[in-house]
Design an enzyme around this catalytic site. Sequence first.
Site, PDB file in Angstrom:
ATOM      1  N   ASP A 219       0.870  -1.171   0.000  1.00  0.00           N
ATOM      2  CA  ASP A 219       0.000   0.000   0.000  1.00  0.00           C
ATOM      3  C   ASP A 219       0.909   1.222   0.000  1.00  0.00           C
ATOM      4  O   ASP A 219       1.637   1.457   0.969  1.00  0.00           O
ATOM      5  CB  ASP A 219      -0.888  -0.004   1.247  1.00  0.00           C
ATOM      6  CG  ASP A 219      -1.896   1.144   1.268  1.00  0.00           C
ATOM      7  OD1 ASP A 219      -1.740   2.091   0.472  1.00  0.00           O
ATOM      8  OD2 ASP A 219      -2.830   1.099   2.094  1.00  0.00           O
ATOM      9  N   VAL A 220       0.896   1.983  -1.083  1.00  0.00           N
ATOM     10  CA  VAL A 220       1.825   3.112  -1.194  1.00  0.00           C
ATOM     11  C   VAL A 220       1.564   4.186  -0.141  1.00  0.00           C
ATOM     12  O   VAL A 220       2.405   5.056   0.081  1.00  0.00           O
ATOM     13  CB  VAL A 220       1.794   3.748  -2.608  1.00  0.00           C
ATOM     14  CG1 VAL A 220       2.212   2.748  -3.666  1.00  0.00           C
ATOM     15  CG2 VAL A 220       0.423   4.347  -2.924  1.00  0.00           C
TER      16      VAL A 220
ATOM     17  N   THR B 148      -8.950   1.307 -19.235  1.00  0.00           N
ATOM     18  CA  THR B 148      -8.647   0.596 -17.996  1.00  0.00           C
ATOM     19  C   THR B 148      -9.852   0.706 -17.071  1.00  0.00           C
ATOM     20  O   THR B 148     -10.867   1.300 -17.406  1.00  0.00           O
ATOM     21  CB  THR B 148      -7.411   1.206 -17.295  1.00  0.00           C
ATOM     22  OG1 THR B 148      -7.775   2.501 -16.780  1.00  0.00           O
ATOM     23  CG2 THR B 148      -6.240   1.351 -18.257  1.00  0.00           C
TER      24      THR B 148
ATOM     25  N   TYR C 266      -6.737  15.906  -9.354  1.00  0.00           N
ATOM     26  CA  TYR C 266      -5.966  14.876 -10.071  1.00  0.00           C
ATOM     27  C   TYR C 266      -4.836  15.528 -10.860  1.00  0.00           C
ATOM     28  O   TYR C 266      -3.676  15.081 -10.790  1.00  0.00           O
ATOM     29  CB  TYR C 266      -6.896  14.106 -11.011  1.00  0.00           C
ATOM     30  CG  TYR C 266      -6.205  12.987 -11.760  1.00  0.00           C
ATOM     31  CD1 TYR C 266      -5.862  11.806 -11.107  1.00  0.00           C
ATOM     32  CD2 TYR C 266      -5.903  13.118 -13.111  1.00  0.00           C
ATOM     33  CE1 TYR C 266      -5.225  10.777 -11.792  1.00  0.00           C
ATOM     34  CE2 TYR C 266      -5.267  12.092 -13.799  1.00  0.00           C
ATOM     35  CZ  TYR C 266      -4.935  10.930 -13.131  1.00  0.00           C
ATOM     36  OH  TYR C 266      -4.293   9.920 -13.818  1.00  0.00           O
TER      37      TYR C 266
ATOM     38  N   ASN D 129       3.466   3.081 -10.660  1.00  0.00           N
ATOM     39  CA  ASN D 129       2.251   3.118 -11.474  1.00  0.00           C
ATOM     40  C   ASN D 129       0.980   3.297 -10.647  1.00  0.00           C
ATOM     41  O   ASN D 129      -0.026   3.768 -11.162  1.00  0.00           O
ATOM     42  CB  ASN D 129       2.159   1.816 -12.293  1.00  0.00           C
ATOM     43  CG  ASN D 129       0.816   1.649 -12.953  1.00  0.00           C
ATOM     44  OD1 ASN D 129       0.468   2.347 -13.884  1.00  0.00           O
ATOM     45  ND2 ASN D 129       0.028   0.692 -12.442  1.00  0.00           N
TER      46      ASN D 129
ATOM     47  N   LYS E 234      -0.719  14.790 -10.113  1.00  0.00           N
ATOM     48  CA  LYS E 234       0.150  14.228 -11.156  1.00  0.00           C
ATOM     49  C   LYS E 234       1.178  15.251 -11.633  1.00  0.00           C
ATOM     50  O   LYS E 234       2.328  14.907 -11.928  1.00  0.00           O
ATOM     51  CB  LYS E 234      -0.695  13.734 -12.330  1.00  0.00           C
ATOM     52  CG  LYS E 234      -1.519  12.476 -12.008  1.00  0.00           C
ATOM     53  CD  LYS E 234      -0.619  11.291 -11.711  1.00  0.00           C
ATOM     54  CE  LYS E 234      -1.398   9.992 -11.626  1.00  0.00           C
ATOM     55  NZ  LYS E 234      -0.513   8.818 -11.438  1.00  0.00           N
TER      56      LYS E 234
END
Length: 268
Positions: A51-52, A178, A143, A78, A147
């Site tokens: 879990d990042v 995805t 978002y 990723n 990023k």
Amino acid sequence: MSKVVLITGGSSGIGKSIGILLVEQGYTVYGTSRNPDKFNDFTAFKLIALDVRNTESIQKAFASIIAAEGRLDVLINNAGVGITGPIEETPDEEIHKAFQTNLYGPIAVMKAVLPQMRAQKSGHIINVTSIAGYMGLPYRGIYSASKGALELVTEAMRMEVKMFGIEIANVAPGDFATNIAAGRYHTPVFDDSPYKEVYENMLEEMNSHVDSGSDPKEMADAVLKIIQTKKPKIHYKVGAFMQKFSIVLKRILPDKMYEKMLMNHYKL
């Protein structure tokens, strides 16, 4: 000797496609998932728990790879999460969660692997960002910000670690087919919201873009080329021509003209 690769968020989508291609090319691949027990029938490559957002989880997963392989040659950051909504109406808790996964998590994973790569005097780190990270998109501002921040962190860290033989690069995908839309946090469309009509239409459009997106194999091919490049570039973009061209336009157009172009595109 087969190079050892760690892919965060490797159980589906872009991460899984990258892992499958790298296995076919002879790499030893470890993918991660917060809950690998959900994927008992997953056989594409090794899938371990990570879990990042949890430093202890990162350290445990990394230690298990070193215990098994003795080295780590490539990290592909990723794991990420989508988030949409008018910023005014997006809960603070969800904003924090998005940054934990999209920015703080990748930084924590890089901090965990750098001592090993430094000892090896070699290593590749590839951070999966987003074309959305090059511009503030309406109703996707959080978002875009998370990023975009990872892009800048990569630029800085790349210069810091180059003397140790470690290469870091960004690869920014556009819309790919995805399951990101299913896992994305959507701020609810409130009946009394001043953004209701516009935001509702935007949600439908965003989801349709993902459903009709490019094949994740394109991202896998791009990542393979980066790994095989001795001196990779800082930034790579993968996606439809107009998505990539939008970054070029942002560089050359006056700010207000670019803003007007985006508002026209999103019918604002």
